[in-house]
Design an enzyme around this catalytic site. Structure first.
Site, PDB file in Angstrom:
ATOM      1  N   HIS A 197      29.465 -11.628 -91.204  1.00  0.00           N
ATOM      2  CA  HIS A 197      30.005 -10.299 -90.866  1.00  0.00           C
ATOM      3  C   HIS A 197      31.309 -10.017 -91.635  1.00  0.00           C
ATOM      4  O   HIS A 197      32.141  -9.223 -91.187  1.00  0.00           O
ATOM      5  CB  HIS A 197      30.331 -10.174 -89.357  1.00  0.00           C
ATOM      6  CG  HIS A 197      29.146 -10.223 -88.454  1.00  0.00           C
ATOM      7  ND1 HIS A 197      29.180 -10.878 -87.243  1.00  0.00           N
ATOM      8  CD2 HIS A 197      27.913  -9.681 -88.547  1.00  0.00           C
ATOM      9  CE1 HIS A 197      28.021 -10.759 -86.632  1.00  0.00           C
ATOM     10  NE2 HIS A 197      27.223 -10.042 -87.413  1.00  0.00           N
ATOM     11  N   ASN A 199      20.133  -3.030 -98.256  1.00  0.00           N
ATOM     12  CA  ASN A 199      20.193  -4.214 -97.386  1.00  0.00           C
ATOM     13  C   ASN A 199      18.746  -4.663 -97.164  1.00  0.00           C
ATOM     14  O   ASN A 199      18.023  -4.098 -96.338  1.00  0.00           O
ATOM     15  CB  ASN A 199      20.863  -3.821 -96.059  1.00  0.00           C
ATOM     16  CG  ASN A 199      21.010  -5.010 -95.118  1.00  0.00           C
ATOM     17  OD1 ASN A 199      20.509  -6.104 -95.403  1.00  0.00           O
ATOM     18  ND2 ASN A 199      21.689  -4.787 -94.007  1.00  0.00           N
ATOM     19  N   GLU A 213      29.801  -1.165 -93.023  1.00  0.00           N
ATOM     20  CA  GLU A 213      29.578  -2.172 -94.059  1.00  0.00           C
ATOM     21  C   GLU A 213      29.045  -1.542 -95.350  1.00  0.00           C
ATOM     22  O   GLU A 213      29.369  -1.992 -96.440  1.00  0.00           O
ATOM     23  CB  GLU A 213      28.622  -3.245 -93.527  1.00  0.00           C
ATOM     24  CG  GLU A 213      29.291  -4.074 -92.437  1.00  0.00           C
ATOM     25  CD  GLU A 213      28.339  -4.855 -91.560  1.00  0.00           C
ATOM     26  OE1 GLU A 213      28.142  -6.038 -91.833  1.00  0.00           O
ATOM     27  OE2 GLU A 213      27.794  -4.286 -90.591  1.00  0.00           O
ATOM     28  N   ARG A 239      21.087 -15.624 -79.495  1.00  0.00           N
ATOM     29  CA  ARG A 239      21.614 -16.899 -80.012  1.00  0.00           C
ATOM     30  C   ARG A 239      22.561 -17.547 -79.006  1.00  0.00           C
ATOM     31  O   ARG A 239      23.346 -16.849 -78.362  1.00  0.00           O
ATOM     32  CB  ARG A 239      22.356 -16.668 -81.333  1.00  0.00           C
ATOM     33  CG  ARG A 239      21.423 -16.398 -82.485  1.00  0.00           C
ATOM     34  CD  ARG A 239      22.169 -16.010 -83.740  1.00  0.00           C
ATOM     35  NE  ARG A 239      21.793 -14.661 -84.146  1.00  0.00           N
ATOM     36  CZ  ARG A 239      22.462 -13.936 -85.032  1.00  0.00           C
ATOM     37  NH1 ARG A 239      23.544 -14.394 -85.600  1.00  0.00           N
ATOM     38  NH2 ARG A 239      22.045 -12.721 -85.334  1.00  0.00           N
ATOM     39  N   ARG A 249      23.702  -5.944-100.195  1.00  0.00           N
ATOM     40  CA  ARG A 249      24.263  -6.873 -99.223  1.00  0.00           C
ATOM     41  C   ARG A 249      23.575  -8.220 -99.447  1.00  0.00           C
ATOM     42  O   ARG A 249      22.348  -8.297 -99.447  1.00  0.00           O
ATOM     43  CB  ARG A 249      23.971  -6.390 -97.811  1.00  0.00           C
ATOM     44  CG  ARG A 249      24.422  -7.400 -96.794  1.00  0.00           C
ATOM     45  CD  ARG A 249      23.879  -7.096 -95.435  1.00  0.00           C
ATOM     46  NE  ARG A 249      24.389  -8.091 -94.505  1.00  0.00           N
ATOM     47  CZ  ARG A 249      23.716  -8.519 -93.454  1.00  0.00           C
ATOM     48  NH1 ARG A 249      22.511  -8.055 -93.199  1.00  0.00           N
ATOM     49  NH2 ARG A 249      24.241  -9.403 -92.650  1.00  0.00           N
TER      50      ARG A 249
END
Ligand code: AMP
Length: 396
Positions: free
Chosen positions: A178, A7, A382, A239, A89
């Protein structure tokens, strides 16, 4: 088959070496401050190491991490040849890359074309891919996209109500993120219920520093809270999530800021950090709220309220719900949030048992007796999804 999962960020690179198909993690680590001063963390055989090492670029980082993996003392393999495949990823696959793909010149070009959709992430992901090609030539590489699981959303869920030509000209639409996490926990949920995911309506709540919720209808993500970018949806650590778009102009005019500057504020200085003024970390906010900080308490309430609203909305979108899943940093660890997010949802058959809910970071069914909707805590993984897809594609 041994699969190295990568990643890659702009100055960092997280990795795991997994033994498939068992999914055993043989080693994992992190290279940070690539191109600055170079720091690493490495974990294998129950031992943790960390330190400094110069890493000019991502190729240096890959060279370093593979040297750790084959190291006589702390390594887990004898030689590099034992790494059968690499899984990456990749944040955005846009509309063309809707499932995991083998890395070829053509797929690299397609990932490059998606850069405008994920300008912070896709270039770094590509750098990681190119670095692996350089250091491990000939080893098959696979790209797994954050957006892929949401690729089958119906048009009514992904088109924004703006002039249609902006979709056809610039690809402006909801993509969602996601995806590997929503896919993994919905499949695990079905397994735990002893059913096929194709027979269930599941709401998956990935609540961490970045948060998103998905409506997984008979195995398909039919709606999700994040949009063209990961800024939309729930309020997050930093955010804003959903706001009236006209706020951008109001802020530009009043603060003398450019649109770029306002977006930076919405991405990095908003969310629970912006409201509380305390922190982007939910643990700090909970602690401040406990000490009587009203804005910290408000930030918490806003987050909880927003999650609850989307649970209701997605139950309506699917015509009902069979299960709700909580995952990621907050979802897996914070029993208080889980309880409050499901409070008052008895009218739709949701009720969490406070005692069963007293868990942290592990699988648990937390459904109260008499509830018709089952609720679960399911740790996301993940890396495992990336390794599974990589194994499947590389062994073809
Ligand atoms: P993630 O982005 O999935 O790594 O999640 C990060 C968020 O999870 C941070 O805001 C943390 O405060 C939160 N988190 C992690 N561990 C815990 C915990 N034990 N209790 C409450 N929140 C936690």
């Amino acid at each position: 088959m041994k699969v190295l999962v990568i990643n890659a960020g702009s100055s960092s690179l997280k990795y795991q070496l997994l033994d498939m198909p068992q999914g055993t993690v043989l080693a994992k680590g992190l290279c940070e401050r690539i191109g600055i001063d170079g720091k690493y963390k490495y974990e294998a055989n129950g031992e943790k190491l960390e330190g400094d090492t110069p890493m000019q670029n991502h190729s240096d980082a890959i060279r370093f991490l593979t040297s750790m993996l084959v190291d006589a003392k702390c390594g887990v393999i004898k030689e590099m040849k034992e790494i059968d495949a690499v899984g990456h990823r990749v944040v955005s696959g846009g509309e063309k890359l809707y499932e995991s793909v083998l890395i070829t010149e053509e797929s690299k070009k397609a990932i490059e074309e998606c850069i405008p959709l994920a300008p912070l992430h896709n270039p770094a992901n590509l750098t990681g891919i190119k670095a692996c090609e350089e250091v491990m030539p000939g080893v098959p590489q696979v790209a797994v996209f954050d957006t892929a699981f949401h690729a089958k959303m119906p048009k009514k869920a992904y088109i924004y109500a703006i002039p249609y030509e902006y979709y056809t000209k610039y690809g402006i639409r909801r993509y969602g993120f996601h995806g590997t996490s929503h896919r993994f926990v919905s499949e695990q949920c079905a397994k735990a219920m002893g059913k096929d995911v194709k027979d269930l309506r599941i709401i998956t709540c990935h609540l961490g520093n970045g948060s998103s919720i998905s409506a997984v209808d008979h195995g398909v993500s039919v709606d999700t809270t994040m949009g063209l970018t990961p800024l939309e949806g729930l309020p997050m650590g930093t955010r804003s999530g959903n706001i009236d778009p006209a706020i951008v102009e109001t802020l530009c005019d009043n603060e003398g800021l450019s649109v770029k500057e306002v977006l930076n504020i919405l991405n990095k200085k908003s969310g629970v950090l912006g409201v509380s003024g305390v922190s982007s970390d939910f643990r700090d906010i909970a602690a401040a709220a406990k000490e009587g900080n009203e804005r910290a308490a408000l930030a918490n309430e806003m987050f909880i309220y927003s999650v609850k609203k989307f649970i209701g909305a997605y139950a309506a979108a699917m015509g009902g719900v069979d299960a709700i899943v909580f995952t990621a940093g907050v979802g897996e660890n914070d029993k208080g949030f889980r309880l409050q997010m499901t409070e008052g949802l008895e009218f739709m058959g949701v009720k969490v048992d406070a005692e069963k809910n007293d868990v942290r970071g592990k699988f648990a069914e937390i459904t109260a007796e008499g509830a018709t909707v089952r609720t679960f805590v399911i740790p996301t993984n993940e890396e495992l999804v990336i390794a599974m897809d990589t194994e499947a594609i590389a062994s073809k």
